[in-house]
Design a protein around this motif. Structure first.
Motif, PDB file in Angstrom:
ATOM      1  N   THR A   3     -79.933 -10.577  54.741  1.00 42.72           N
ATOM      2  CA  THR A   3     -78.986 -11.348  54.624  1.00 42.72           C
ATOM      3  C   THR A   3     -77.515 -10.483  54.498  1.00 42.72           C
ATOM      4  OG1 THR A   3     -79.108 -11.681  52.392  1.00 42.72           O
ATOM      5  CG2 THR A   3     -80.288 -13.290  53.507  1.00 42.72           C
ATOM      6  N   THR A   4     -76.562 -11.086  54.778  1.00 42.90           N
ATOM      7  CA  THR A   4     -75.208 -10.480  54.602  1.00 42.90           C
ATOM      8  C   THR A   4     -74.512 -11.096  53.474  1.00 42.90           C
ATOM      9  OG1 THR A   4     -75.200 -10.270  56.828  1.00 42.90           O
ATOM     10  CG2 THR A   4     -73.370  -9.463  55.732  1.00 42.90           C
ATOM     11  N   ASP A   5     -74.169  -9.911  52.352  1.00 45.85           N
ATOM     12  CA  ASP A   5     -73.559 -10.744  50.975  1.00 45.85           C
ATOM     13  C   ASP A   5     -71.821 -10.919  51.593  1.00 45.85           C
ATOM     14  OD1 ASP A   5     -72.321  -8.433  50.921  1.00 45.85           O
ATOM     15  OD2 ASP A   5     -73.263  -7.682  49.049  1.00 45.85           O
ATOM     16  N   GLU A   6     -71.206 -11.709  50.564  1.00 43.48           N
ATOM     17  CA  GLU A   6     -69.842 -11.634  50.647  1.00 43.48           C
ATOM     18  C   GLU A   6     -68.882 -10.656  50.923  1.00 43.48           C
ATOM     19  OE1 GLU A   6     -70.489 -11.944  46.133  1.00 43.48           O
ATOM     20  OE2 GLU A   6     -71.616 -12.252  47.956  1.00 43.48           O
ATOM     21  N   ARG A   7     -69.389  -9.292  50.803  1.00 43.97           N
ATOM     22  CA  ARG A   7     -68.586  -8.267  51.102  1.00 43.97           C
ATOM     23  C   ARG A   7     -69.197  -7.524  52.378  1.00 43.97           C
ATOM     24  NH1 ARG A   7     -70.233  -7.479  46.240  1.00 43.97           N
ATOM     25  NH2 ARG A   7     -68.719  -8.274  44.672  1.00 43.97           N
ATOM     26  N   GLY A   8     -69.977  -8.230  52.963  1.00 48.25           N
ATOM     27  CA  GLY A   8     -70.565  -8.020  54.589  1.00 48.25           C
ATOM     28  C   GLY A   8     -71.753  -6.660  54.387  1.00 48.25           C
ATOM     29  N   LYS A   9     -71.938  -6.595  53.128  1.00 52.95           N
ATOM     30  CA  LYS A   9     -73.178  -5.541  52.951  1.00 52.95           C
ATOM     31  C   LYS A   9     -74.532  -6.338  53.131  1.00 52.95           C
ATOM     32  CE  LYS A   9     -75.104  -3.531  49.244  1.00 52.95           C
ATOM     33  NZ  LYS A   9     -75.051  -3.438  48.102  1.00 52.95           N
ATOM     34  N   THR A  10     -75.238  -5.490  53.944  1.00 51.84           N
ATOM     35  CA  THR A  10     -76.695  -5.945  54.228  1.00 51.84           C
ATOM     36  C   THR A  10     -77.585  -6.146  53.042  1.00 51.84           C
ATOM     37  OG1 THR A  10     -76.419  -5.333  56.619  1.00 51.84           O
ATOM     38  CG2 THR A  10     -78.640  -6.003  55.945  1.00 51.84           C
TER      39      THR A  10
END
Lengths: 338, 159
Positions: free
Chosen positions: B123-130
């Motif tokens: 998934t991708t978190d709110e900071r765009g990190k996978t």
């Protein structure tokens, strides 16, 4: 390589190499490049399946360290081709010794580190965790890939080692020898790692740490052996043959040649290994001073240089009496000093 | 060269052994054997849609659903053990849990205490990190881990 061909003859400093050594040098350079190519493939392959196995990690680090000797050799063969200069009157042959020392220190440090690292794993009973991997749509145990990688990388170094060993003898090159020697023993590392991983597979968590320890000790052993050789060379131990098994016979050959000359009463030399070529000081006591003409001394030197390609940097010192402080062990009888 | 041949034979022998009967990998502590037809002790730590702990009743969310299905394949009954991440990691380390879920990422700091599965979804978190999602298992219980990996990688988990 191209540089070598341009000049026509390969040189070690101001030594022109005989045909046989030139060929050996060209082959050695080629084989060291092949070694680097193989190592690149094998380190990438092993890295991809490294997982949590300590034995695999140790084997991988050994692969990484194996880059040093071939690189040292290739760099050193370039450096020593330079002719002696005002700032380096003895030439650049010691570059070989420096390269040798650097590789040896790296081996000792990493061997020591891995012993501690693997030992901690064994003492704290770390259970290595290796799970599944998905390849071609099916999920199987990653350990199988590790074993496969180890078996694939076990064979080639042995062949490389055997080939380079012969060249090292011809070239009187101790870095090449040390490299070949390590390559020849490399299959044991690969096999130990494979057995360690299979041990994990059989539920024996300690097999991995034990295999890693064995590999670490072999790295340390290589390091200490090379360190001795390298320091010996740099601290002017008397010259020995390429594998350090016995004193090089050149010293004795030169002594007996000089003693056979009619104007010479006594002659004794000291020989040190500059890297490939020897640095020789021969002390000669003439029967009568007036018979020791400049011409005769020059002729004797030329004849000595012709004995072997490694003899080039040689001086003949006419003396009234053999100087014991420069020739330890002089009082012992016979031509050979021990 | 004789030594090399003997060593290669030894490896082949080990490989042969594995072919006939002895399954590789094995669990040093026998986790897979114990949970099959027995109890699967699962640590749960609340984490958004991955694991939700209602005041009463069993946990629900993406991961509890996966675990229930996995337990079915092993014919095991689940014992849910709620706790904070560090408590679950510690319990795994001391063999008091068989696995733990809590929306863990593959970069979890608990790798000294527990083993992690292959990432089964991203998934991708709110900071765009996978974030690569994994579950925690006891260290070195490789047969159990492989069983769980095989189950998880066969699932299609999407948000």
């Amino acid at each position: 390589m191209s540089n070598l061909r341009e000049k026509g003859t390969a040189r070690f400093g101001h030594t022109e190499l005989p045909e046989k050594q030139q060929q050996a040098l060209r082959k050695a350079v080629k084989w060291e490049w092949i070694t680097l190519g193989f190592l690149t493939v094998s380190t990438v392959l092993v890295y991809l399946v490294l997982g949590n196995s300590q034995a695999m990690k140790a084997a991988w680090i050994e692969d990484l360290l194996s880059f040093l000797p071939p690189i040292s050799f290739l760099v050193a063969t370039r450096v020593i081709r330079r002719r002696p200069s005002e700032t380096h009157p003895y030439g650049y042959h010691r570059a070989v010794g420096v390269a040798h020392l650097v590789s040896a220190v790296a081996l000792v440090v990493m061997g020591g580190y891995l012993i501690v690292d693997s030992g901690i794993g064994l003492v704290t009973a770390e259970h290595p965790t290796i799970g599944g991997i998905q390849l071609f749509g099916s999920t199987f145990w990653l350990g199988w890939l590790m074993v496969l990688a180890m078996l694939l990388t076990a064979g080639p170094p042995v062949v490389l080692g055997i080939v380079k060993m012969k060249l090292a003898r011809t070239l009187h090159d101790k870095v090449l020898y040390a490299d070949a020697d390590m390559n020849k023993a490399d299959w044991m590392t690969a096999l130990a790692a494979a057995v360690g991983v299979l041990g994990i597979g059989l539920g024996l968590w300690w097999a991995d740490s034990v295999a890693a320890l064995l590999i670490s000790f072999s790295i340390l052993h290589d390091g200490v052996k090379n360190l001795r050789g390298a320091i010996g060379g740099l601290t002017d131990t008397r010259a020995t043959v390429y594998d350090d098994s016995k004193p090089d016979p050149i010293g004795t050959q030169i002594d007996s040649y000089l003693q056979s000359l009619s104007w010479v009463k006594e002659a004794r030399s000291r020989v040190r290994d500059e890297g490939h070529v020897f640095h020789i000081e021969s002390f000669v006591v003439p029967r009568q001073w007036r018979r020791a003409t400049l011409h005769k001394i020059e002729k004797a030197r030329a004849a000595c240089v012709d004995i072997d390609w490694k003899v080039q940097d040689m001086v003949i010192v006419p003396v009234a009496e053999l100087p014991e402080e420069f020739l330890p062990g002089l009082t012992k009888s016979g031509g050979e000093r021990s | 060269m004789g030594r090399i041949r003997r060593a290669v034979l030894l490896v082949l022998l080990l490989l042969g052994l594995s072919g006939c009967g002895i399954a590789i990998p094995q669990d040093p502590e026998g986790t897979l054997e114990k949970v099959t037809g027995g109890t699967l002790r699962v640590g749960v730590s609340e984490n958004a849609e991955w694991v939700q702990l209602p005041p009463t009743g069993d946990p629900h969310g993406i991961e509890p659903a996966l675990v229930e299905e996995f337990a079915d394949t092993l014919d095991a009954t689940i014992e849910w053990v709620p706790g904070a991440e560090h408590e679950l990691a510690d319990d795994l380390f001391h063999g008091e849990l068989d696995m733990a879920i809590g929306g863990f990422g593959a970069d979890t700091p608990w790798t000294k205490e527990a083993g992690i599965t292959r990432p089964y979804t991203e998934t991708t978190d709110e900071r765009g990190k996978t974030v690569k999602h994994v579950m925690l298992v006891p260290l070195g219980e490789n047969a159990f881990l492989l069983e769980l990996d095989q189950f998880l990688l066969a699932q299609e988990v999407t948000l």
